[in-house]
Design a protein around this motif. Structure first.
Motif, PDB file in Angstrom:
ATOM      1  N   SER A   4       3.484 -13.200 -32.329  1.00  0.00           N
ATOM      2  CA  SER A   4       4.747 -13.423 -31.622  1.00  0.00           C
ATOM      3  C   SER A   4       4.611 -13.289 -30.118  1.00  0.00           C
ATOM      4  O   SER A   4       5.529 -13.604 -29.380  1.00  0.00           O
ATOM      5  N   SER A   5       3.443 -12.805 -29.642  1.00  0.00           N
ATOM      6  CA  SER A   5       3.335 -12.492 -28.222  1.00  0.00           C
ATOM      7  C   SER A   5       2.347 -13.350 -27.464  1.00  0.00           C
ATOM      8  O   SER A   5       2.404 -13.418 -26.246  1.00  0.00           O
ATOM      9  N   ASP A   8       3.060 -15.969 -24.356  1.00  0.00           N
ATOM     10  CA  ASP A   8       3.716 -15.565 -23.113  1.00  0.00           C
ATOM     11  C   ASP A   8       2.664 -15.054 -22.133  1.00  0.00           C
ATOM     12  O   ASP A   8       1.910 -14.131 -22.446  1.00  0.00           O
ATOM     13  N   ARG A  35       4.515 -19.983 -22.408  1.00  0.00           N
ATOM     14  CA  ARG A  35       5.617 -19.650 -21.506  1.00  0.00           C
ATOM     15  C   ARG A  35       5.025 -18.856 -20.351  1.00  0.00           C
ATOM     16  O   ARG A  35       4.407 -17.816 -20.569  1.00  0.00           O
ATOM     17  N   ASP A  68       9.992  -6.062 -17.848  1.00  0.00           N
ATOM     18  CA  ASP A  68      11.312  -5.806 -18.438  1.00  0.00           C
ATOM     19  C   ASP A  68      12.127  -7.091 -18.484  1.00  0.00           C
ATOM     20  O   ASP A  68      12.862  -7.345 -19.447  1.00  0.00           O
ATOM     21  N   GLY A  71      10.798  -9.287 -21.314  1.00  0.00           N
ATOM     22  CA  GLY A  71      11.312  -8.715 -22.560  1.00  0.00           C
ATOM     23  C   GLY A  71      10.438  -8.907 -23.772  1.00  0.00           C
ATOM     24  O   GLY A  71      10.856  -8.617 -24.899  1.00  0.00           O
ATOM     25  N   LYS A  72       9.220  -9.386 -23.586  1.00  0.00           N
ATOM     26  CA  LYS A  72       8.279  -9.600 -24.693  1.00  0.00           C
ATOM     27  C   LYS A  72       6.878  -9.226 -24.228  1.00  0.00           C
ATOM     28  O   LYS A  72       6.590  -9.300 -23.037  1.00  0.00           O
ATOM     29  N   PRO A  73       6.013  -8.864 -25.158  1.00  0.00           N
ATOM     30  CA  PRO A  73       4.626  -8.604 -24.769  1.00  0.00           C
ATOM     31  C   PRO A  73       3.982  -9.862 -24.183  1.00  0.00           C
ATOM     32  O   PRO A  73       4.321 -10.984 -24.568  1.00  0.00           O
ATOM     33  N   VAL A  74       3.036  -9.661 -23.266  1.00  0.00           N
ATOM     34  CA  VAL A  74       2.409 -10.786 -22.576  1.00  0.00           C
ATOM     35  C   VAL A  74       0.891 -10.647 -22.583  1.00  0.00           C
ATOM     36  O   VAL A  74       0.343  -9.571 -22.785  1.00  0.00           O
ATOM     37  N   ASN A  96       3.069  -3.516 -23.864  1.00  0.00           N
ATOM     38  CA  ASN A  96       3.593  -4.791 -23.368  1.00  0.00           C
ATOM     39  C   ASN A  96       2.519  -5.746 -22.883  1.00  0.00           C
ATOM     40  O   ASN A  96       2.795  -6.932 -22.690  1.00  0.00           O
ATOM     41  N   LYS A  98      -0.841  -7.346 -24.033  1.00  0.00           N
ATOM     42  CA  LYS A  98      -1.617  -7.493 -25.259  1.00  0.00           C
ATOM     43  C   LYS A  98      -2.984  -8.115 -25.039  1.00  0.00           C
ATOM     44  O   LYS A  98      -3.767  -8.255 -25.979  1.00  0.00           O
TER      45      LYS A  98
END
Length: 254
Positions: A4-5, A8, A35, A68, A71-74, A96, A98
């Motif tokens: 899921s990460s 990003d 993204r 922040d 809002g998702k791990p990158v 946060n 990864k």
């Protein structure tokens, strides 16, 4: 790294630059489904932070706000001195961040400054000084600026003249305190994060020998190679996007 990460990406530029430095690369990354979020580091003229206020703490506070906001791990990609900043960000935010990709970047052991590596190499070869001889310093010594000759010869020698000229005009004074930084790292946090190093073999700023040396000093990063100067995100964006895509897919298997 979780599925899921890994699409990003947080892009962290090097000295004298800004988020604009990624403008050629981002469309190719987006085409691959990534993204992209690009930072404008404090003290380079992109915000109200003054050069004498810059510190690693200021950098981390700013980037924590960026994280922040995402809002998702990158996965973090750090270019040049952005590598030191990426390492510290990962150390302080292991949930946060990864993965880290170092793009012709400073990947150094805990407590080591890049100036120490330059001193080691430049004793035998003055070319290892990179951009240093081409810097122009402010009267108060708080900022340095890259001269046109240095920008073309050291940073952008494999870019078109038009692209090199355009990039040079966007370089801003960089705080001395932003260059005199080091990361304080632990095996528990930084050491647990998958890493990759993308070498730029024709780099005249962080020369290839220095890139290899850093990989020995901080072992464990997967190695990828691009035949380019210091800024492949400008000179070879399509090829670089392919390498980044492969590197992140590989890191995602760790």
């Amino acid at each position: 790294m979780g599925s899921s990460s890994f699409r990003d990406i947080l892009l962290i530029h090097g000295a004298w630059q800004g988020s604009w430095a990624w403008s050629e690369l981002i469309p190719y990354l987006k085409a691959k489904g990534f993204r992209c979020y690009s930072a404008d580091m404090p003290g380079n003229g992109h915000n109200e932070t003054k050069p004498h206020e810059v510190s690693m703490g200021i950098y981390m506070a700013y980037l924590r706000g960026v994280l922040d906001g995402i809002g998702k791990p990158v996965v973090v990609i750090g270019h040049s001195s952005g590598g030191i900043i990426s390492s510290q960000l990962a150390e302080l935010n292991p949930k946060n961040v990864k993965g880290i990709l170092y793009l012709a970047a400073m990947m150094l052991p805990s407590g080591m400054r890049f100036a120490e590596l330059v001193a080691e190499f430049s004793k035998k070869d003055k070319a290892m000084l990179g951009i240093i001889p081409y810097l122009k310093w402010s009267k108060d010594g708080e900022t340095s600026q890259v001269g046109r000759c240095g920008a073309h010869k050291i940073f952008y020698q494999d870019c078109s003249k038009e692209m090199a000229d355009a990039a040079f005009t966007r370089l801003t004074p960089h705080p001395r305190r932003g260059r005199d930084i080091c990361a304080n790292l632990t095996q528990k946090n930084f050491g647990s994060i998958p890493r990759a190093y993308i070498e730029a073999t024709e780099d005249r700023s962080i020369l290839h020998k220095m890139q290899r040396r850093m990989q020995k000093l901080v072992p464990g990063a997967r190695r990828y190679v691009i035949k380019s100067g210091h800024a492949p995100h400008l000179s070879r964006p399509k090829e670089l996007a392919e390498i980044i895509d492969q590197a992140i897919n590989d890191l995602n298997q760790v």
